[in-house]
Design a protein around this motif. Structure first.
Motif, PDB file in Angstrom:
ATOM      1  N   LEU A 193       0.865  -1.184   0.000  1.00 19.68           N
ATOM      2  CA  LEU A 193       0.000   0.000   0.000  1.00 19.68           C
ATOM      3  C   LEU A 193       0.899   1.231   0.000  1.00 19.68           C
ATOM      4  O   LEU A 193       1.754   1.380   0.882  1.00 19.68           O
ATOM      5  N   VAL A 194       0.736   2.087  -1.006  1.00 19.17           N
ATOM      6  CA  VAL A 194       1.467   3.359  -1.029  1.00 19.17           C
ATOM      7  C   VAL A 194       0.476   4.440  -0.629  1.00 19.17           C
ATOM      8  O   VAL A 194      -0.433   4.777  -1.400  1.00 19.17           O
ATOM      9  N   ASN A 195       0.634   4.958   0.597  1.00 16.72           N
ATOM     10  CA  ASN A 195      -0.279   5.995   1.071  1.00 16.72           C
ATOM     11  C   ASN A 195       0.325   7.356   0.747  1.00 16.72           C
ATOM     12  O   ASN A 195       1.326   7.757   1.326  1.00 16.72           O
ATOM     13  N   GLY A 196      -0.289   8.050  -0.231  1.00 18.71           N
ATOM     14  CA  GLY A 196       0.268   9.313  -0.714  1.00 18.71           C
ATOM     15  C   GLY A 196       0.929   9.107  -2.069  1.00 18.71           C
ATOM     16  O   GLY A 196       1.949   9.715  -2.384  1.00 18.71           O
ATOM     17  N   ALA A 197       0.314   8.249  -2.894  1.00 19.20           N
ATOM     18  CA  ALA A 197       0.919   7.900  -4.187  1.00 19.20           C
ATOM     19  C   ALA A 197       0.818   9.022  -5.205  1.00 19.20           C
ATOM     20  O   ALA A 197       1.475   8.981  -6.247  1.00 19.20           O
ATOM     21  N   GLY A 198       0.006  10.050  -4.906  1.00 15.29           N
ATOM     22  CA  GLY A 198      -0.135  11.150  -5.859  1.00 15.29           C
ATOM     23  C   GLY A 198       1.069  12.083  -5.880  1.00 15.29           C
ATOM     24  O   GLY A 198       1.225  12.880  -6.804  1.00 15.29           O
ATOM     25  N   GLY A 199       1.928  12.001  -4.878  1.00 21.93           N
ATOM     26  CA  GLY A 199       3.085  12.888  -4.805  1.00 21.93           C
ATOM     27  C   GLY A 199       4.272  12.356  -5.607  1.00 21.93           C
ATOM     28  O   GLY A 199       4.208  11.272  -6.198  1.00 21.93           O
ATOM     29  N   GLY A 200       5.348  13.130  -5.588  1.00 21.32           N
ATOM     30  CA  GLY A 200       6.532  12.764  -6.368  1.00 21.32           C
ATOM     31  C   GLY A 200       7.120  11.430  -5.946  1.00 21.32           C
ATOM     32  O   GLY A 200       7.418  10.572  -6.783  1.00 21.32           O
ATOM     33  N   VAL A 201       7.279  11.221  -4.637  1.00 24.11           N
ATOM     34  CA  VAL A 201       7.849   9.955  -4.153  1.00 24.11           C
ATOM     35  C   VAL A 201       6.899   8.811  -4.482  1.00 24.11           C
ATOM     36  O   VAL A 201       7.304   7.751  -4.972  1.00 24.11           O
ATOM     37  N   GLY A 202       5.612   9.037  -4.238  1.00 20.62           N
ATOM     38  CA  GLY A 202       4.626   7.985  -4.413  1.00 20.62           C
ATOM     39  C   GLY A 202       4.563   7.470  -5.847  1.00 20.62           C
ATOM     40  O   GLY A 202       4.473   6.259  -6.070  1.00 20.62           O
ATOM     41  N   ARG A 203       4.625   8.386  -6.802  1.00 21.43           N
ATOM     42  CA  ARG A 203       4.502   7.940  -8.200  1.00 21.43           C
ATOM     43  C   ARG A 203       5.714   7.111  -8.634  1.00 21.43           C
ATOM     44  O   ARG A 203       5.594   6.155  -9.389  1.00 21.43           O
ATOM     45  N   ILE A 204       6.878   7.464  -8.120  1.00 26.45           N
ATOM     46  CA  ILE A 204       8.065   6.647  -8.424  1.00 26.45           C
ATOM     47  C   ILE A 204       7.964   5.316  -7.677  1.00 26.45           C
ATOM     48  O   ILE A 204       8.275   4.249  -8.222  1.00 26.45           O
ATOM     49  N   ALA A 205       7.480   5.377  -6.424  1.00 24.79           N
ATOM     50  CA  ALA A 205       7.376   4.143  -5.622  1.00 24.79           C
ATOM     51  C   ALA A 205       6.437   3.145  -6.304  1.00 24.79           C
ATOM     52  O   ALA A 205       6.730   1.945  -6.353  1.00 24.79           O
ATOM     53  N   VAL A 206       5.316   3.629  -6.831  1.00 27.01           N
ATOM     54  CA  VAL A 206       4.380   2.723  -7.503  1.00 27.01           C
ATOM     55  C   VAL A 206       5.082   2.065  -8.699  1.00 27.01           C
ATOM     56  O   VAL A 206       4.994   0.839  -8.899  1.00 27.01           O
ATOM     57  N   GLN A 207       5.809   2.858  -9.469  1.00 30.50           N
ATOM     58  CA  GLN A 207       6.482   2.300 -10.652  1.00 30.50           C
ATOM     59  C   GLN A 207       7.545   1.268 -10.255  1.00 30.50           C
ATOM     60  O   GLN A 207       7.632   0.185 -10.852  1.00 30.50           O
ATOM     61  N   LEU A 208       8.346   1.592  -9.234  1.00 26.54           N
ATOM     62  CA  LEU A 208       9.408   0.651  -8.816  1.00 26.54           C
ATOM     63  C   LEU A 208       8.791  -0.631  -8.247  1.00 26.54           C
ATOM     64  O   LEU A 208       9.294  -1.735  -8.493  1.00 26.54           O
ATOM     65  N   ALA A 209       7.701  -0.462  -7.493  1.00 23.83           N
ATOM     66  CA  ALA A 209       7.077  -1.636  -6.871  1.00 23.83           C
ATOM     67  C   ALA A 209       6.458  -2.550  -7.922  1.00 23.83           C
ATOM     68  O   ALA A 209       6.561  -3.779  -7.837  1.00 23.83           O
ATOM     69  N   LYS A 210       5.815  -1.972  -8.930  1.00 26.13           N
ATOM     70  CA  LYS A 210       5.245  -2.799 -10.002  1.00 26.13           C
ATOM     71  C   LYS A 210       6.363  -3.543 -10.722  1.00 26.13           C
ATOM     72  O   LYS A 210       6.247  -4.712 -11.072  1.00 26.13           O
ATOM     73  N   ARG A 211       7.449  -2.821 -10.953  1.00 27.92           N
ATOM     74  CA  ARG A 211       8.587  -3.431 -11.642  1.00 27.92           C
ATOM     75  C   ARG A 211       9.157  -4.592 -10.818  1.00 27.92           C
ATOM     76  O   ARG A 211       9.630  -5.594 -11.353  1.00 27.92           O
ATOM     77  N   ALA A 212       9.064  -4.469  -9.487  1.00 28.04           N
ATOM     78  CA  ALA A 212       9.568  -5.517  -8.592  1.00 28.04           C
ATOM     79  C   ALA A 212       8.580  -6.671  -8.470  1.00 28.04           C
ATOM     80  O   ALA A 212       8.841  -7.654  -7.772  1.00 28.04           O
ATOM     81  N   GLY A 213       7.418  -6.547  -9.093  1.00 28.23           N
ATOM     82  CA  GLY A 213       6.453  -7.648  -9.073  1.00 28.23           C
ATOM     83  C   GLY A 213       5.455  -7.589  -7.939  1.00 28.23           C
ATOM     84  O   GLY A 213       4.786  -8.589  -7.653  1.00 28.23           O
ATOM     85  N   ALA A 214       5.329  -6.434  -7.298  1.00 30.79           N
ATOM     86  CA  ALA A 214       4.366  -6.320  -6.192  1.00 30.79           C
ATOM     87  C   ALA A 214       2.980  -5.979  -6.729  1.00 30.79           C
ATOM     88  O   ALA A 214       2.835  -5.486  -7.847  1.00 30.79           O
ATOM     89  N   GLU A 215       1.984  -6.261  -5.878  1.00 31.21           N
ATOM     90  CA  GLU A 215       0.613  -5.851  -6.205  1.00 31.21           C
ATOM     91  C   GLU A 215       0.389  -4.553  -5.429  1.00 31.21           C
ATOM     92  O   GLU A 215       0.527  -4.528  -4.202  1.00 31.21           O
ATOM     93  N   VAL A 216       0.059  -3.477  -6.168  1.00 25.07           N
ATOM     94  CA  VAL A 216       0.105  -2.154  -5.534  1.00 25.07           C
ATOM     95  C   VAL A 216      -1.275  -1.507  -5.411  1.00 25.07           C
ATOM     96  O   VAL A 216      -1.972  -1.303  -6.398  1.00 25.07           O
ATOM     97  N   THR A 217      -1.612  -1.188  -4.157  1.00 23.17           N
ATOM     98  CA  THR A 217      -2.782  -0.352  -3.893  1.00 23.17           C
ATOM     99  C   THR A 217      -2.244   1.037  -3.555  1.00 23.17           C
ATOM    100  O   THR A 217      -1.242   1.165  -2.841  1.00 23.17           O
ATOM    101  N   ALA A 218      -2.891   2.070  -4.091  1.00 17.29           N
ATOM    102  CA  ALA A 218      -2.382   3.430  -3.907  1.00 17.29           C
ATOM    103  C   ALA A 218      -3.495   4.338  -3.427  1.00 17.29           C
ATOM    104  O   ALA A 218      -4.660   4.138  -3.790  1.00 17.29           O
ATOM    105  N   THR A 219      -3.155   5.344  -2.619  1.00 14.39           N
ATOM    106  CA  THR A 219      -4.145   6.370  -2.292  1.00 14.39           C
ATOM    107  C   THR A 219      -3.778   7.636  -3.045  1.00 14.39           C
ATOM    108  O   THR A 219      -2.603   8.001  -3.153  1.00 14.39           O
ATOM    109  N   ALA A 220      -4.813   8.296  -3.576  1.00 15.66           N
ATOM    110  CA  ALA A 220      -4.595   9.537  -4.326  1.00 15.66           C
ATOM    111  C   ALA A 220      -5.924  10.256  -4.434  1.00 15.66           C
ATOM    112  O   ALA A 220      -6.982   9.644  -4.240  1.00 15.66           O
ATOM    113  N   SER A 221      -5.868  11.543  -4.751  1.00 14.88           N
ATOM    114  CA  SER A 221      -7.111  12.285  -4.996  1.00 14.88           C
ATOM    115  C   SER A 221      -7.308  12.434  -6.495  1.00 14.88           C
ATOM    116  O   SER A 221      -6.432  12.076  -7.299  1.00 14.88           O
TER     117      SER A 221
END
Ligand SMILES: NC(=O)c1ccc[n+]([C@@H]2O[C@H](COP(=O)([O-])OP(=O)(O)OC[C@H]3O[C@@H](n4cnc5c(N)ncnc54)[C@H](OP(=O)(O)O)[C@@H]3O)[C@@H](O)[C@H]2O)c1
Length: 310
Positions: free
Chosen positions: A149-177
């Protein structure tokens, strides 16, 4: 040369564009002709004096921990970098910053800039990229198949974290507005929870994540609620507010602090050039807009990465 500077901690009114002396390259350092200086929330916190106790700055101080540019001068003992090289760097928290025409940077902080994005935009990579990298790989030790779970995925860190996590094979839930929905979708989130529609912990009640990456400056109780979403033996990594200790159920909680790392930065650059990581920049503004950028950040109306261009 022109530089954004302030002579005392304070609100955004302290920020001025001034004439400053161009730095020279001390041994082991290079001088960069700055192409871009991405804004990060930490710039506003430093300006407000939030770090004065453990990392005081020297006044007048130029803000901006993220830099991209070309090497204009090399100091004694610098090897591997030549005048004209395009580079990126994450600067130390209390070092003179990048919102200036020229800056001096330790040569060992540099990585070659990505070739596939405009050089000014490349300054939007180091801080958010290293935070996401270290948060996911060093602290959360994220593995393929895990639920994140990336809480705050709409920000700069969050958007990179989602991309890196998907690349690592994780299943990603994100919070964003709503304003960041498209960007977070494009980053690859499997599921997005709109945090403005109601408490995230309630929306996700009953679900468990192997790792939660907390990127929102919330009350400690909110971090505690996030820890409840962590599966037995899982981990909550916070980049903002310390997570409660003793969350129980074998849940590990960690507060992270990003550090400059030229090797990791080079790996992030390689991912960008391989088309596996996107650096998205919302706007490029002149140095004279620094105060407006800090004001918009404080008002919560800065959406997406902003780069100051000298
Ligand atoms: N400890 C460290 O080493 C470290 C390093 C880097 C950053 N940080 C901290 O981490 C945080 C994120 O940094 P950043 O660069 O990504 O900031 P940013 O680009 O300014 O993004 C902040 C985002 O937070 C989202 N947000 C605000 N309130 C929220 C809520 N209640 N729930 C979910 N999301 C919410 C907003 O997303 P929407 O656009 O979707 O509304 C906003 O875009 C900042 O507080 C920063 O200071 C810490």
């Amino acid at each position: 040369m022109k530089a954004v500077r302030y002579h005392a901690y304070g609100d955004s009114d302290v920020l001025r564009v001034e004439e400053a002396e161009r730095p020279t390259a001390a041994p082991g350092h290079v001088v960069l002709k700055v192409a871009g200086a991405a804004f990060n929330p930490v710039d506003a916190m430093i300006r407000a004096g939030g770090f004065h106790q453990f990392a005081p700055v020297e006044f007048p101080h130029t803000p901006g921990m993220d830099a991209s540019g070309t090497v204009a001068e090399t100091g004694e003992g610098v090897t591997g970098w030549s005048v004209g090289d395009a580079v990126v760097a994450s600067l130390a928290i209390n070092a003179p910053g990048a919102a200036a025409e020229y800056i001096a940077v330790p040569a060992d902080a540099l990585a070659a800039a990505p070739r596939t994005v405009p050089l000014a935009d490349a300054s939007a990579l180091p801080g958010v990229g290293l935070t996401a990298w270290q948060g996911l790989y060093e602290h959360a030790k994220l593995r393929s198949g895990q639920r994140l779970l990336v809480n705050g995925a709409g920000g700069g860190v969050g958007r990179i974290a989602v991309q890196l996590a998907k690349r690592a094979g994780a299943e990603v839930t994100a919070t964003a507005s709503a304003r960041s929905l498209d960007r977070v979708k494009a980053a690859g989130a499997d599921r997005i929870v709109d945090y403005t529609a109601g408490p995230v912990a309630e929306a996700l009640a009953g679900q468990r994540f192997d790792a939660v990456f907390h990127l929102v400056r919330t009350a400690p109780e909110e971090v505690a609620r996030m820890a409840e979403l962590v599966a037995e033996g899982g981990v909550l990594v916070s980049a903002t507010v310390p997570a409660p200790e003793g969350a129980g159920r074998g849940v590990r909680t960690e507060m992270m602090s990003m550090r400059g790392d030229a090797g990791q930065l080079a790996e992030l650059v390689a991912l960008v050039d391989a088309g596996e990581l996107t650096v998205d920049v919302a706007e490029r503004l002149p140095l004279a807009e620094a105060k407006a950028v800090h004001d918009r950040f404080a008002a919560g109306t800065l959406a997406g990465k902003t780069v100051l261009v000298p």
